[in-house]
Design a protein around this motif. Structure first.
Motif, PDB file in Angstrom:
ATOM      1  N   ASN A 260       0.816  -1.219   0.000  1.00 27.08           N
ATOM      2  CA  ASN A 260       0.000   0.000   0.000  1.00 27.08           C
ATOM      3  C   ASN A 260       0.847   1.266   0.000  1.00 27.08           C
TER       4      ASN A 260
ATOM      5  N   LEU B 298      -3.775   4.491   0.246  1.00 30.12           N
ATOM      6  CA  LEU B 298      -5.147   4.159  -0.138  1.00 30.12           C
ATOM      7  C   LEU B 298      -5.987   3.958   1.117  1.00 30.12           C
ATOM      8  N   LYS B 299      -7.023   4.790   1.285  1.00 29.76           N
ATOM      9  CA  LYS B 299      -7.869   4.749   2.468  1.00 29.76           C
ATOM     10  C   LYS B 299      -9.246   4.180   2.114  1.00 29.76           C
TER      11      LYS B 299
END
Length: 337
Positions: A201, A217-218
């Motif tokens: 990530n 990336l949330k």
């Protein structure tokens, strides 16, 4: 002799070719799959699933080749690796070069929904593993060995496997060096040189690469999911309207709701020349139940599209939603399509 016979069989229709390959060459090819005209497939052990295509004028040399369902290997692609394992929905574009001597460690493994774009060069000498949903952009290079200067006079020599984990995107013109592992969900900037491991990530770029951001990336909120779905699905129906495949549509916003395990979107569109409506259900977390939902259901948790075999717009939706980075497994009447 077997190679000549294999090439001659490409002149036959698929249903005849596949039966003859099983009888004469002990090669197992599923329903709807086809080895194209003058495709050279020099393989000792060959197994291909359903609806997969090896296009004309491609070349594959391997000791063992396994290809799953709904895969495409385009024309003028060269693959020469001892062991090749390709899962489902994999796409290898034209003019991709994947090769190495057929030594003990020579292998290529590709997971579901992964894609190799045009003019890539993959050296599989020490093995390359691509996970699920991996994209290798065009003109990218992946090497598992590096040597030129004389090792016995101090020159560097490297022989190590490359592993690219699930959901990694490598854009165009990226060079991945031997021994590198790129962690799950990472994105590499275009024109980068990857000479060290990349954590999961992460956003990395440069020559050599530097980690620009980790955990970038949330997970979106339920409200954000609803807005994103509204945008994507409405655009899909606008596309159908432009193509004159439907006569009109409306979104039923009062039907949008979110609970701990479910998000549903209902879109009604009148199909041209048909009396029934098109209804699309989108679920975030619920396991699909045929009794509860309609026949056109996208289960987001597993990226699975369930549909009735009579549904004509399944392929349209599956292709369209790819522009949002979604790659769907299609299931018809409870079995993989």
């Amino acid at each position: 002799m077997k190679l000549v016979l294999s090439i001659l069989l490409t002149f036959f229709p698929a249903f005849i070719e596949n039966k003859l390959r099983k009888i004469l060459l002990n090669q197992h090819i599923g329903k709807g799959s086809k080895i194209g005209f003058f495709a050279v497939v020099s393989v000792k052990n060959l197994t291909i699933g359903k609806r997969s295509k090896i296009r004309p004028f491609s070349f594959i040399s391997a000791e063992s080749l396994e290809i799953g369902n709904d895969c495409v290997i385009k024309s003028f692609t060269i693959i020469s690796t001892r062991i090749i394992k390709i899962a489902n929905y994999v796409h290898i574009a034209n003019f991709a070069f994947i090769r190495s001597p057929h030594n003990e460690s020579s292998k290529l493994s590709i997971g579901n929904h992964s894609r190799i774009f045009p003019f890539c060069w993959l050296d599989t000498n020490q093995g390359i593993t691509l996970g699920n949903h991996v994209g290798i952009g065009g003109f990218s290079l992946i090497f598992t060995h590096g040597v030129w200067s004389n090792y016995f006079k101090g020159g560097p020599v490297t022989f190590e496997e490359v592993i690219i984990e699930d959901d990694v995107w490598i854009p165009w013109r990226v060079f991945v060096m031997p021994g590198v592992t790129i962690g799950k969900g990472s994105i590499i900037g275009a024109n980068s040189l990857v000479n060290k491991n990349i954590p999961k990530n992460s956003l990395a770029a440069g020559s050599p690469t530097k980690i620009l951001k980790e955990g970038f990336l949330k997970e979106p909120s339920s409200e954000e999911i609803i807005n994103k779905l509204d945008e994507a699905v409405v655009n899909f129906f606008k596309y159908l309207l432009f193509k004159k495949k439907i006569e009109g549509f409306k979104t039923l916003k009062d039907k949008y709701h979110y609970s701990s395990n479910q998000l549903e979107v209902f879109i009604n569109g009148t199909l041209k020349d048909q009396s029934n409506s098109l209804r699309l259900n989108i679920l975030t977390d619920e396991v699909y139940s045929r009794d509860k939902h309609g026949s056109f259901v996208w289960e987001m948790r597993s990226d699975t599209l369930y549909f009735d075999s009579k549904q004509k717009l399944v392929e349209e939706f599956s292709d369209y939603i790819r522009r949002y980075g979604v790659r769907l497994n299609k299931i018809d009447n409870g079995s993989l399509y």
